[in-house]
Design an enzyme around this catalytic site. Structure first.
Site, PDB file in Angstrom:
ATOM      1  N   HIS A 182       0.702   5.133   1.782  1.00 37.82           N
ATOM      2  CA  HIS A 182       1.294   6.064   0.907  1.00 37.82           C
ATOM      3  C   HIS A 182       0.257   6.977   0.213  1.00 37.82           C
ATOM      4  O   HIS A 182      -0.432   6.420  -0.713  1.00 37.82           O
ATOM      5  CB  HIS A 182       2.502   5.629   0.080  1.00 37.82           C
ATOM      6  N   ARG A 184       0.272   9.173  -2.316  1.00 46.21           N
ATOM      7  CA  ARG A 184       0.089   9.349  -3.638  1.00 46.21           C
ATOM      8  C   ARG A 184      -0.381   8.167  -4.314  1.00 46.21           C
ATOM      9  O   ARG A 184      -0.867   8.221  -5.601  1.00 46.21           O
ATOM     10  CB  ARG A 184       1.208   9.948  -4.180  1.00 46.21           C
ATOM     11  N   GLU A 185      -0.239   6.903  -3.731  1.00 47.66           N
ATOM     12  CA  GLU A 185      -0.427   5.678  -4.530  1.00 47.66           C
ATOM     13  C   GLU A 185      -2.039   5.296  -4.601  1.00 47.66           C
ATOM     14  O   GLU A 185      -2.590   4.500  -3.877  1.00 47.66           O
ATOM     15  CB  GLU A 185       0.358   4.699  -3.755  1.00 47.66           C
ATOM     16  N   ASN A 252       5.657   4.101   6.106  1.00 50.68           N
ATOM     17  CA  ASN A 252       6.055   2.860   5.865  1.00 50.68           C
ATOM     18  C   ASN A 252       7.680   2.816   6.184  1.00 50.68           C
ATOM     19  O   ASN A 252       8.380   1.930   5.875  1.00 50.68           O
ATOM     20  CB  ASN A 252       5.954   2.494   4.395  1.00 50.68           C
ATOM     21  N   HIS A 304       0.468  -1.165  -2.095  1.00 55.41           N
ATOM     22  CA  HIS A 304       1.205  -0.057  -2.772  1.00 55.41           C
ATOM     23  C   HIS A 304       1.173   0.069  -4.197  1.00 55.41           C
ATOM     24  O   HIS A 304       0.612  -0.676  -4.912  1.00 55.41           O
ATOM     25  CB  HIS A 304       2.619   0.083  -2.246  1.00 55.41           C
ATOM     26  N   SER A 305       1.901   1.109  -4.834  1.00 54.27           N
ATOM     27  CA  SER A 305       2.019   1.176  -6.115  1.00 54.27           C
ATOM     28  C   SER A 305       3.376   1.925  -6.280  1.00 54.27           C
ATOM     29  O   SER A 305       3.830   2.630  -5.242  1.00 54.27           O
ATOM     30  CB  SER A 305       1.086   1.733  -6.667  1.00 54.27           C
ATOM     31  N   GLU A 380       3.102  -4.168  -5.063  1.00 52.66           N
ATOM     32  CA  GLU A 380       3.196  -2.947  -5.867  1.00 52.66           C
ATOM     33  C   GLU A 380       2.192  -3.119  -7.014  1.00 52.66           C
ATOM     34  O   GLU A 380       2.604  -4.067  -7.784  1.00 52.66           O
ATOM     35  CB  GLU A 380       4.660  -2.484  -6.252  1.00 52.66           C
TER      36      GLU A 380
HETATM   37  O1  0X9 Z   1       9.572   1.797  -0.242  1.00 52.43           O
HETATM   38  C1  0X9 Z   1       8.413   1.580   0.349  1.00 52.43           C
HETATM   39  O2  0X9 Z   1       7.850   1.648   1.555  1.00 52.43           O
HETATM   40  C2  0X9 Z   1       7.727   0.267  -0.742  1.00 52.43           C
HETATM   41  N1  0X9 Z   1       7.796   1.058  -1.838  1.00 52.43           N
HETATM   42  S1  0X9 Z   1       6.871   2.207  -2.540  1.00 52.43           S
HETATM   43  O3  0X9 Z   1       7.371   2.799  -3.935  1.00 52.43           O
HETATM   44  N2  0X9 Z   1       5.426   1.800  -2.862  1.00 52.43           N
HETATM   45  O4  0X9 Z   1       7.134   3.367  -1.590  1.00 52.43           O
HETATM   46  C3  0X9 Z   1       8.327  -0.954  -0.559  1.00 52.43           C
HETATM   47  C4  0X9 Z   1       8.414  -1.452   0.635  1.00 52.43           C
HETATM   48  C5  0X9 Z   1       8.813  -2.820   0.810  1.00 52.43           C
HETATM   49  N3  0X9 Z   1       8.958  -3.527   2.080  1.00 52.43           N
HETATM   50  C6  0X9 Z   1       9.956  -3.315   2.724  1.00 52.43           C
HETATM   51  N4  0X9 Z   1      11.180  -2.630   2.140  1.00 52.43           N
HETATM   52  N5  0X9 Z   1      10.077  -3.613   3.945  1.00 52.43           N
HETATM   53 ZN    ZN Z   2       4.171   2.613  -0.969  1.00 47.96          ZN
END
Ligand code: 0X9
Ligand code: ZN
Length: 415
Positions: A182, A184-185, A252, A304-305, A380
């Site tokens: 991602h 921006r992270e 993601n 991630h963050s 995160e």
């Molecule tokens: O939503 C996401 O992709 C992740 N959080 S973020 O705030 N960095 O975008 C969390 C992903 C966790 N994993 C799954 N949902 N499979």
């Molecule tokens: Zn992320």
């Protein structure tokens, strides 16, 4: 003709004005009230941008054209909100100016040039070319114990790098660390890079494991956070078929496991999953490279963050447990305890889909679901929301230290 001239002028000005001009009038709200699935639904429709996915009552970003509509819909659903930032462009401008000043100063102390980049920068966020210089330097210095491979190219033709730090033990299992999916992270690639010298100098770790570090999974998006939009999340796919000004796929949401169960098929949404699984060169390249290690992979950390949470699968459903849930929690707690030892930061070990909406097509679920990797986590990183994606670069070093300590504790248990 006039319209064309104006449009060209507009584009030129935008480029010159930094990465926040298209965020003029965007607001950040903190939601409160009853828990509701509505924010997730609005995100799917492209009406808002959830900033902290691992929280139930999230901070959200709302574009000026959607403020009234989103406000009305939330209130109708019993959700109230407080405006935390009323103009994101002004907010980011202040932060970026101080980052820039810090970079000017730090260039006298810590440098990274094409011919000499001995350490990853850790008092500023590196640009992609600096990341590449560092990786190449590591490769030259440590080859053949280390090998650097470009496993593919991004939409804009940037390399997707994977650094392999080899164990002396031919039977060693492998650990995969992914950063920067991602855009921006920024703390995510910064920590992935910070772990490289730690691993290189830790015999205990390399005696037992092979490490694969893919520190920058989304180089186009990352660079775009410097040149176009500081809050950019997705990659930079041109969604041509839609003839749209909405770019990008959420990398993601693009992995080939339960594709589309919890993601958006609308290309303007921040969680657009793409036209089909692994439609994106970045996810295709990374997944192919991971598949080559299928027989040895034991653990995956996707960085991630923000939120300071260690998330374990599944993310696509909350009604089914991961087969080895208890072990995932046990190793996760070891990580969290280790991380906390450094500066007292609390990392919560939680199930990805424990909240109100599911997110499918992520690296972690794919690694467990399709490859059977035993320990898979989405980490995160800092913070818990006060600076969020705009985390100050002073947080890079402490983040690396706490993650490294947590990581070592986790490795002790699994190995
Ligand atoms: O939503 C996401 O992709 C992740 N959080 S973020 O705030 N960095 O975008 C969390 C992903 C966790 N994993 C799954 N949902 N499979
Ligand atoms: Zn992320």
């Amino acid at each position: 003709m006039m319209a064309l001239i104006l449009w060209t002028l507009f584009l030129c000005c935008r480029l010159a004005l930094g990465s926040y001009q298209n965020l003029v009038g965007h607001q950040i709200w903190k939601l409160s009230g009853k828990e509701s699935a509505l924010p997730g639904q609005l995100m799917t429709k492209g009406l808002l941008d959830i900033l902290d996915h691992s929280r139930k009552l999230q901070r959200v970003r709302v574009a000026p054209e959607h403020l009234d509509r989103v406000s009305a819909l939330l209130q109708k659903d019993g959700i109230s909100y407080k405006i935390l930032v009323d103009d994101l462009a002004a907010h980011i401008e202040g932060i970026e100016n101080s980052e820039r000043r810090r970079r000017d100063v730090s260039e006298n102390q810590q440098t990274c040039t094409e011919s000499d980049c001995p350490e990853p920068l850790s008092d500023v966020y590196m640009r992609f070319n600096e990341m590449e210089w560092y990786l190449k330097q590591v490769n030259e210095t440590y080859y053949p114990n280390v090998t650097l491979s470009s496993v593919g190219k991004s939409h804009e033709n940037r390399d997707i790098w994977v650094l392999h730090i080899k164990s002396e033990n031919p039977e060693a299992r492998s650990i995969w660390i992914e950063g920067g999916i991602h855009a921006r992270e920024r703390i995510s690639p910064a920590v992935a890079f910070g772990l490289i010298p730690k691993l290189l100098s830790d015999k205990n770790a390399t005696e037992r494991f092979d490490f694969f570090v893919a520190p920058m999974a989304n180089p186009d998006g990352y660079e775009y956070t410097f040149t176009g939009d500081r809050m950019w999340r997705k990659n930079r796919r041109v969604n041509q078929n839609e003839r749209s000004s909405c770019y990008g796929v959420d990398l993601n949401r693009n992995w080939d496991f339960k594709f589309g169960v919890g993601a958006s098929s609308y290309h303007c949404s921040e969680v657009y999953m793409g036209p089909f699984p692994f439609s994106e060169p970045e996810t295709k390249a990374l997944s192919d490279a991971m598949l080559e290690q299928k027989d040895t992979l034991l653990m995956l950390f996707s960085l991630h963050s923000y939120g300071q949470d260690l998330l374990y699968p599944w993310g696509w459903t909350s009604t089914e447990d991961a087969p080895n849930k208890n072990e995932l929690i046990e190793v996760g707690r070891a990580f969290a305890d280790g991380a906390q030892e450094i500066a007292g930061h609390d990392y919560e070990v939680v199930n990805s889909a424990g909240g109100l909406y599911y997110a499918s097509g992520a690296t972690d679920d794919w690694a467990l679901g399709k490859m059977g990797v035993k320990y898979v986590y989405t980490l995160e990183l800092q913070d818990k929301g006060s600076r969020g994606f705009l985390l100050e670069s002073e947080a890079i070093k402490p983040s690396i230290e706490e993650v490294w300590n947590g990581f070592k504790k986790a490795l002790e248990i699994i190995g």
